[in-house]
Motif scaffolding. Structure first.
Motif, PDB file in Angstrom:
ATOM      1  N   PRO A 457      37.076  45.032  40.149  1.00 17.77           N
ATOM      2  CA  PRO A 457      37.684  44.183  41.174  1.00 17.77           C
ATOM      3  C   PRO A 457      38.794  44.898  41.935  1.00 17.77           C
ATOM      4  CG  PRO A 457      37.519  43.033  39.073  1.00 17.77           C
ATOM      5  CD  PRO A 457      37.213  44.468  38.806  1.00 17.77           C
ATOM      6  N   ASP A 458      39.052  44.413  43.127  1.00 18.74           N
ATOM      7  CA  ASP A 458      40.134  44.930  43.963  1.00 18.74           C
ATOM      8  C   ASP A 458      41.461  44.745  43.217  1.00 18.74           C
ATOM      9  OD1 ASP A 458      42.126  45.366  45.861  1.00 18.74           O
ATOM     10  OD2 ASP A 458      40.912  44.573  47.502  1.00 18.74           O
ATOM     11  N   PRO A 459      42.264  45.795  43.099  1.00 16.13           N
ATOM     12  CA  PRO A 459      43.558  45.661  42.398  1.00 16.13           C
ATOM     13  C   PRO A 459      44.434  44.556  42.980  1.00 16.13           C
ATOM     14  CG  PRO A 459      43.025  47.968  42.767  1.00 16.13           C
ATOM     15  CD  PRO A 459      42.008  47.186  43.504  1.00 16.13           C
ATOM     16  N   ARG A 460      44.312  44.315  44.294  1.00 18.68           N
ATOM     17  CA  ARG A 460      45.119  43.256  44.900  1.00 18.68           C
ATOM     18  C   ARG A 460      44.693  41.885  44.385  1.00 18.68           C
ATOM     19  NH1 ARG A 460      44.219  44.914  51.064  1.00 18.68           N
ATOM     20  NH2 ARG A 460      42.145  45.174  50.122  1.00 18.68           N
ATOM     21  N   ALA A 461      43.377  41.709  44.149  1.00 23.59           N
ATOM     22  CA  ALA A 461      42.900  40.436  43.593  1.00 23.59           C
ATOM     23  C   ALA A 461      43.398  40.268  42.167  1.00 23.59           C
ATOM     24  CB  ALA A 461      41.378  40.386  43.647  1.00 23.59           C
ATOM     25  N   LEU A 462      43.378  41.355  41.392  1.00 25.66           N
ATOM     26  CA  LEU A 462      43.886  41.287  40.021  1.00 25.66           C
ATOM     27  C   LEU A 462      45.365  40.926  40.013  1.00 25.66           C
ATOM     28  CD1 LEU A 462      42.164  44.449  38.487  1.00 25.66           C
ATOM     29  CD2 LEU A 462      41.513  42.066  38.150  1.00 25.66           C
ATOM     30  N   GLU A 463      46.102  41.523  40.951  1.00 22.07           N
ATOM     31  CA  GLU A 463      47.542  41.251  41.017  1.00 22.07           C
ATOM     32  C   GLU A 463      47.796  39.797  41.423  1.00 22.07           C
ATOM     33  OE1 GLU A 463      51.556  42.935  43.294  1.00 22.07           O
ATOM     34  OE2 GLU A 463      49.585  43.806  43.713  1.00 22.07           O
ATOM     35  N   ARG A 464      46.997  39.302  42.379  1.00 21.13           N
ATOM     36  CA  ARG A 464      47.171  37.928  42.846  1.00 21.13           C
ATOM     37  C   ARG A 464      47.013  36.931  41.709  1.00 21.13           C
ATOM     38  NH1 ARG A 464      43.089  34.457  46.778  1.00 21.13           N
ATOM     39  NH2 ARG A 464      44.228  32.498  46.586  1.00 21.13           N
TER      40      ARG A 464
END
Length: 571
Positions: A457-464
């Protein structure tokens, strides 16, 4: 001398598709039932017809093409007479330059090949196709495209036949086109069919797994005939084209019945048609099959165990609320309970349950029907939807007088149901005395198992969503295949949050607190937010974070992840 069937069976033996014992069994079955041995092999499920087609292609030294794996332009039907296509089992699939690629059942039929070449007036490259998909393509193409049996072009906007015999034969171009459109939607698992006229084209779209997908449809010239035919099927006014109309009819497909709800509205380009497909044979599974986590299922079952009270299911249109209610009702359905439902419409018919259809034209509203139902000594009442103050107050009153009431509300999250009941004039003390639980839900698309592959997954999605990239998870994404029509998703699964109205939550409601305060109390009591349930399912490989993000975006801001709601790893 060996015939073609003997050669095919020998090839299947050499390839290990069947063994000697199976071949002998198939031979006996064929002689007893008057069929060929290859047909018996398929009938006995020893091999798929596709396996036989591939083996036959190898024998003929001809390429095999799976027509289901490609988007075939059905307008190619205009190039080949229907009578010839059906007689020899052939259809022009593609044209590259001056060469037409034609799918055939028997590429060694040289006479048929000459006829096809003369009709197309071009060089022909032959490929072999599986019989059932090819014949289905031929039927669909000539019915929907409006191509005539003589290959003379598209059919015009002829009105639907007026005699009863003509309306049911299915042989007329418009009748056959409507039948093919609905049958194709059922086969694709669509929930809705959209027939949208534009200025220069007629658009056909199916809603599959919650997403509209464009399909090849009839020409614009067929629009008037299609609308007239649908009106005849739904018993609507054929002469009225300037006001909305609604109706319904039943469509038989492969031994099963599908109820079709029709909605027609006038637009600047003509009448727009939407068909909602309601499958009567839909199986009612358990809460686990719906996607409820064990902890959430336990909460809901605990609420259903009460002899009286109010249970609400919330979410937007098409979020699966009715399916959840039917599953709950099936759980309660025993000979010792009198269960009555009030629905608009009755989507699935269930034994031992009295199901009432709302009809506003004769005054049979939810509120009116509910008053009458309460005089029939029900133990459980299902109200399809609470739409107004009168229905809300009668439902709450019924739950306070010894009845278990289940219903739906259009709110974005579980906590929003409390505010909506207040808007309907229900006082806080009555909400606390009646409300047992609120289920909020959305549907997200499942990853297609046929083409699923590991995903990062996109790291930004994981962070969100507050997910540690190092946590153990089975992230998956579909690459796209014939089974899922290239979407990467097939089917849907629910994501949920359940507000359990415990004493701490009741105390907050009693103070007429804000939705945020009620939500904080519910979280403290163990409610899992909907987005968190979605992330757990994504970590199990059932869906993707993209789907969860779209579902979270459609809910209240209060449902979004926040620092106060840290993410935990999926169990």
């Amino acid at each position: 001398m060996l015939d073609s069937n003997d050669i095919l069976v020998r090839a299947l033996l050499e390839e290990g598709v069947v063994d000697e014992a199976q071949a002998q069994t198939a031979q006996r079955h064929a002689s007893e039932n008057g069929m060929s041995v290859p047909e018996a092999i398929v009938a006995l499920a020893m091999a798929r017809s596709r396996d036989l087609a591939i083996a036959r292609a190898a024998i003929c030294e001809c390429p095999f093409v799976d027509v289901d794996a490609y988007t075939i332009d059905i307008r190619n039907a205009e190039r080949l007479p229907r009578s010839l296509a059906e007689k020899v089992g052939a259809f022009p699939l593609f044209t590259l330059g001056d060469v037409a690629t034609v799918g055939m059942l028997d590429p060694l039929n040289l006479r048929a090949l000459d006829q096809i070449r003369q009709a197309l007036k071009t060089d022909v490259d032959v490929v072999l196709c599986d019989a059932d998909p090819l014949r289905s393509l031929i039927a669909r193409a000539y019915s929907i495209s409006g191509a005539s049996g003589s290959g003379a072009g598209a059919a015009g906007a002829a009105p639907a036949a007026t005699t009863e015999d003509a309306l049911v034969t299915g042989e007329e171009p418009i009748v056959a086109a409507v039948n093919q459109i609905i049958a194709g939607a059922i086969d694709d698992g669509a929930s809705d069919v959209h027939i949208n006229p534009d200025e220069h084209a007629l658009r056909l779209r199916y809603r599959v797994d919650g997403v509209l997908q464009e399909r090849q449809g009839p020409p614009l010239s067929a629009h008037a005939g299609l609308v007239q035919r649908i009106k005849v099927m739904a018993h609507l006014d054929l002469t009225q084209t300037r006001r909305p109309q609604d109706g319904k009819f039943r469509f038989e497909r492969r031994g099963g019945a599908v109820d079709v709800r029709v909605s027609i509205i006038p637009t600047v380009c003509g009448e727009n048609v939407v068909l909602r497909l309601l499958r009567q044979s839909a199986a009612i599974a358990g809460f686990a099959e719906l996607g409820l986590a064990p902890s959430d299922a336990k909460r809901l079952e605990s609420a259903l165990g009460h002899p009286h009270g109010l249970i609400l299911v919330t979410g937007p249109t098409g979020s699966g609320k009715t399916t959840t209610l039917y599953t709950a009702i099936a759980r309660l359905n025993t000979p010792g309970r009198n269960i009555i439902t009030i629905e608009d419409p009755v989507e699935i018919r269930m034994s031992m349950i009295r199901q009432v259809q709302v009809n506003a034209e004769i005054g049979m509203t939810f509120a009116g029907a509910l008053r009458s139902v309460l005089r029939h000594d029900p133990d459980v009442v299902l109200v399809g939807e609470i739409r107004d103050q009168e229905t809300a107050q009668i439902a709450v009153q019924a739950s306070l007088t010894g009845h278990l009431v289940l219903s739906t509300l259009h709110t974005n999250d579980a906590v929003g149901a409390v505010a909506r009941l207040r808007d309907f004039g229900v006082p806080p003390f009555a909400i606390n005395a009646s409300l047992l639980a609120v289920v909020a839900q959305r549907l997200v698309r499942r990853v297609c198992d046929a083409c699923a592959a590991p995903d990062a997954p996109d790291p930004r999605a994981l962070e969100r969503f507050g997910v540690d990239a190092r946590s153990a998870a089975n992230w998956r994404r579909g690459a796209g295949c014939a089974r899922c029509a290239g979407a990467g998703y097939k089917g849907r699964v629910g994501i949920y949050e359940i507000l359990d109205v415990t004493r701490p939550v009741q105390s907050v409601i009693e103070r007429t607190a804000s939705p945020l305060a009620i939500r904080e109390a519910a979280l403290a009591e163990g409610m899992r937010p909907m987005w968190r349930d979605g992330v757990d399912k994504a970590m199990l490989g059932l869906t993707t974070l993209d789907e969860v993000a779209k579902a979270a975006a459609s809910s209240d801001a209060a449902s979004e992840p926040s620092p106060a709601e840290p993410m935990r790893a999926a169990a």
